[in-house]
Design a protein around this motif. Structure first.
Motif, PDB file in Angstrom:
ATOM      1  N   VAL A 151       0.817  -1.208   0.000  1.00 19.27           N
ATOM      2  CA  VAL A 151       0.000   0.000   0.000  1.00 19.27           C
ATOM      3  C   VAL A 151       0.859   1.269   0.000  1.00 19.27           C
ATOM      4  O   VAL A 151       0.664   2.150  -0.849  1.00 19.27           O
ATOM      5  CB  VAL A 151      -0.986  -0.016   1.176  1.00 19.27           C
ATOM      6  N   PRO A 152       1.818   1.433   0.927  1.00 22.51           N
ATOM      7  CA  PRO A 152       2.646   2.661   0.864  1.00 22.51           C
ATOM      8  C   PRO A 152       3.468   2.763  -0.409  1.00 22.51           C
ATOM      9  O   PRO A 152       3.677   3.870  -0.932  1.00 22.51           O
ATOM     10  CB  PRO A 152       3.538   2.552   2.106  1.00 22.51           C
ATOM     11  N   LEU A 153       3.926   1.626  -0.939  1.00 20.21           N
ATOM     12  CA  LEU A 153       4.693   1.662  -2.180  1.00 20.21           C
ATOM     13  C   LEU A 153       3.818   2.090  -3.349  1.00 20.21           C
ATOM     14  O   LEU A 153       4.230   2.896  -4.196  1.00 20.21           O
ATOM     15  CB  LEU A 153       5.297   0.284  -2.449  1.00 20.21           C
ATOM     16  N   PHE A 154       2.604   1.578  -3.397  1.00 20.48           N
ATOM     17  CA  PHE A 154       1.673   1.942  -4.467  1.00 20.48           C
ATOM     18  C   PHE A 154       1.341   3.434  -4.423  1.00 20.48           C
ATOM     19  O   PHE A 154       1.375   4.129  -5.446  1.00 20.48           O
ATOM     20  CB  PHE A 154       0.407   1.095  -4.332  1.00 20.48           C
ATOM     21  N   LYS A 155       1.029   3.953  -3.247  1.00 18.09           N
ATOM     22  CA  LYS A 155       0.682   5.369  -3.120  1.00 18.09           C
ATOM     23  C   LYS A 155       1.904   6.248  -3.384  1.00 18.09           C
ATOM     24  O   LYS A 155       1.786   7.319  -3.987  1.00 18.09           O
ATOM     25  CB  LYS A 155       0.115   5.630  -1.722  1.00 18.09           C
ATOM     26  N   GLY A 156       3.082   5.807  -2.923  1.00 22.13           N
ATOM     27  CA  GLY A 156       4.285   6.594  -3.164  1.00 22.13           C
ATOM     28  C   GLY A 156       4.628   6.694  -4.638  1.00 22.13           C
ATOM     29  O   GLY A 156       5.054   7.756  -5.120  1.00 22.13           O
ATOM     30  N   VAL A 157       4.442   5.604  -5.378  1.00 17.07           N
ATOM     31  CA  VAL A 157       4.728   5.618  -6.814  1.00 17.07           C
ATOM     32  C   VAL A 157       3.783   6.561  -7.544  1.00 17.07           C
ATOM     33  O   VAL A 157       4.198   7.337  -8.419  1.00 17.07           O
ATOM     34  CB  VAL A 157       4.633   4.188  -7.379  1.00 17.07           C
ATOM     35  N   TYR A 158       2.511   6.534  -7.195  1.00 20.93           N
ATOM     36  CA  TYR A 158       1.561   7.409  -7.873  1.00 20.93           C
ATOM     37  C   TYR A 158       1.783   8.879  -7.510  1.00 20.93           C
ATOM     38  O   TYR A 158       1.610   9.765  -8.342  1.00 20.93           O
ATOM     39  CB  TYR A 158       0.134   6.979  -7.526  1.00 20.93           C
ATOM     40  N   ASN A 159       2.166   9.142  -6.264  1.00 19.38           N
ATOM     41  CA  ASN A 159       2.443  10.527  -5.888  1.00 19.38           C
ATOM     42  C   ASN A 159       3.751  11.026  -6.491  1.00 19.38           C
ATOM     43  O   ASN A 159       3.924  12.226  -6.717  1.00 19.38           O
ATOM     44  CB  ASN A 159       2.488  10.653  -4.363  1.00 19.38           C
ATOM     45  N   MET A 160       4.696  10.117  -6.729  1.00 20.45           N
ATOM     46  CA  MET A 160       5.989  10.499  -7.277  1.00 20.45           C
ATOM     47  C   MET A 160       5.861  11.030  -8.702  1.00 20.45           C
ATOM     48  O   MET A 160       6.666  11.854  -9.152  1.00 20.45           O
ATOM     49  CB  MET A 160       6.944   9.301  -7.266  1.00 20.45           C
ATOM     50  N   PHE A 164       8.253  13.926 -10.280  1.00 20.19           N
ATOM     51  CA  PHE A 164       9.219  13.442 -11.271  1.00 20.19           C
ATOM     52  C   PHE A 164       8.459  12.745 -12.395  1.00 20.19           C
ATOM     53  O   PHE A 164       7.938  11.640 -12.186  1.00 20.19           O
ATOM     54  CB  PHE A 164      10.223  12.483 -10.630  1.00 20.19           C
ATOM     55  N   PRO A 165       8.398  13.329 -13.562  1.00 24.73           N
ATOM     56  CA  PRO A 165       7.627  12.724 -14.653  1.00 24.73           C
ATOM     57  C   PRO A 165       8.158  11.357 -15.090  1.00 24.73           C
ATOM     58  O   PRO A 165       7.394  10.554 -15.620  1.00 24.73           O
ATOM     59  CB  PRO A 165       7.750  13.756 -15.785  1.00 24.73           C
ATOM     60  N   LEU A 166       9.462  11.102 -14.893  1.00 26.13           N
ATOM     61  CA  LEU A 166      10.014   9.815 -15.303  1.00 26.13           C
ATOM     62  C   LEU A 166       9.625   8.692 -14.350  1.00 26.13           C
ATOM     63  O   LEU A 166       9.814   7.519 -14.681  1.00 26.13           O
ATOM     64  CB  LEU A 166      11.545   9.893 -15.393  1.00 26.13           C
ATOM     65  N   LEU A 167       9.126   9.044 -13.174  1.00 28.01           N
ATOM     66  CA  LEU A 167       8.684   8.046 -12.214  1.00 28.01           C
ATOM     67  C   LEU A 167       7.159   8.003 -12.192  1.00 28.01           C
ATOM     68  O   LEU A 167       6.492   8.898 -12.700  1.00 28.01           O
ATOM     69  CB  LEU A 167       9.226   8.362 -10.822  1.00 28.01           C
ATOM     70  N   GLY A 168       6.639   6.960 -11.603  1.00 29.16           N
ATOM     71  CA  GLY A 168       5.198   6.825 -11.518  1.00 29.16           C
ATOM     72  C   GLY A 168       4.750   5.501 -12.086  1.00 29.16           C
ATOM     73  O   GLY A 168       5.564   4.629 -12.438  1.00 29.16           O
ATOM     74  N   PRO A 169       3.439   5.304 -12.204  1.00 25.94           N
ATOM     75  CA  PRO A 169       2.926   4.039 -12.724  1.00 25.94           C
ATOM     76  C   PRO A 169       3.281   3.854 -14.198  1.00 25.94           C
ATOM     77  O   PRO A 169       3.404   4.809 -14.958  1.00 25.94           O
ATOM     78  CB  PRO A 169       1.406   4.170 -12.529  1.00 25.94           C
TER      79      PRO A 169
END
Length: 315
Positions: A151-160, A164-169
């Protein structure tokens, strides 16, 4: 007690030969050893069949027709070899899955080995304040289940993705960084033990000759740790190649962007999307193509893996 006269003229008592076990005890020990060897060989044969048969079954099912897969699912010998199953599976999307998987693994394994070996070398060869604390913090990552951080990893990736446009889902870089972070714990643990077995005299001689700590690490100590690097590299390749949970969690399709999927994730989608078409032979062909690279890697580097795992015991 009888005495023996030596050439020097001195006498000393005879040394009694060591007592040998009686014939009955020796026979019982021999029978027990043969029984144990028989059971161990029987266990190894059964274990080999349990491992080899599923592999052969998958490969041979990839060469059958769909009707043969359904009517004779456990047979190993198809009536005719259907090589076009592999071409059909490759064009169904396996090619893009392979490319995405290779792209992620090349960077993730390289970064894992580089950062993990550097951290392990510093923790193993230098004493400084907080050394053991940092080492145990790395080891604590081995006790954290991946599902606990979902859960924290999923939310952190979407907020990232906002910062940072290169990061995310659906981003390769996101999966690469997560793979590196998740693999560092075992890499540091393994290489830390390996670096401690290397002799200090060689590193000291390099520094006496004027080599810096960085030059000593990359030019002297890292080549000496090659067996350990190959071993832990194989483990990282196998673990990241077969990873399904993290890609499914992080590589979510985004509207307006091309879909990025690794091999394990793509095979699951193929099996779901085929619906009632039941292209079982093509699915088995895809599984075979996903399985063969890791088998080839392990067979090629088998001796290096074994030498790396036993190097610390022999030194």
């Amino acid at each position: 007690m009888s005495t023996v006269t030596h050439t020097s003229g001195q006498k000393r008592p005879d040394v009694a030969p060591p007592a040998r076990p009686s014939g009955r005890r020796a026979g019982a020990a021999g029978i027990g050893g043969r029984i144990f060897n028989g059971f161990s060989h029987l266990f190894l044969v059964v274990w080999a069949i349990m491992v080899i048969y599923p592999l052969l079954w998958v490969v041979m099912s990839a060469l059958k027709t769909d009707s043969e897969v359904i009517r004779e699912p456990l047979s190993l010998f198809p009536k005719s070899l259907q090589w076009d199953n592999f071409a059909r599976a490759w064009t169904a999307g396996i090619d893009s899955f392979f490319l995405d998987t290779l792209l992620v693994l090349v960077f993730s394994v390289t970064l894992t080995m580089l950062l993990g070996s550097m951290a392990a070398y510093a923790l193993a060869r230098y004493e400084f304040r907080g050394n053991r604390l940092i080492y145990w913090m790395f080891l604590s990552g081995l006790t954290l289940p991946v599902y606990l951080a979902a859960v924290p990893l999923f939310k952190g990736v979407y907020n990232m993705n906002v910062v940072f446009p290169l990061l995310g889902p659906n981003k390769h870089l996101t999966l690469i960084l997560v793979y590196v972070a998740w693999s560092l714990s075992f890499t540091v643990f393994f290489m830390h033990s390996f670096f401690r077995t290397l002799p200090d005299t060689i590193a000291e001689a390099a520094q006496v000759d004027g080599a810096s700590h960085t030059r000593t690490f990359f030019s002297v100590m890292l080549p000496m740790a090659r067996p350990g690097l190959i071993s832990i590299g194989i483990f990282n390749v196998l673990g990241q190649w077969n990873q399904w949970y993290l890609p499914t969690l992080l590589m979510q399709p985004v509207a307006g962007e091309p879909k990025n999927q690794v091999i394990a994730q793509g095979l699951i989608e193929l099996s779901v999307n085929q619906g009632y078409k039941s292209d079982w032979s093509g699915l088995f062909a895809g599984v075979t193509m996903a399985m063969l690279p890791v088998l080839i890697v392990y067979v090629v580097f088998q001796r290096q893996v074994q030498s790396g795992l036993t190097a610390g015991v022999g030194k």
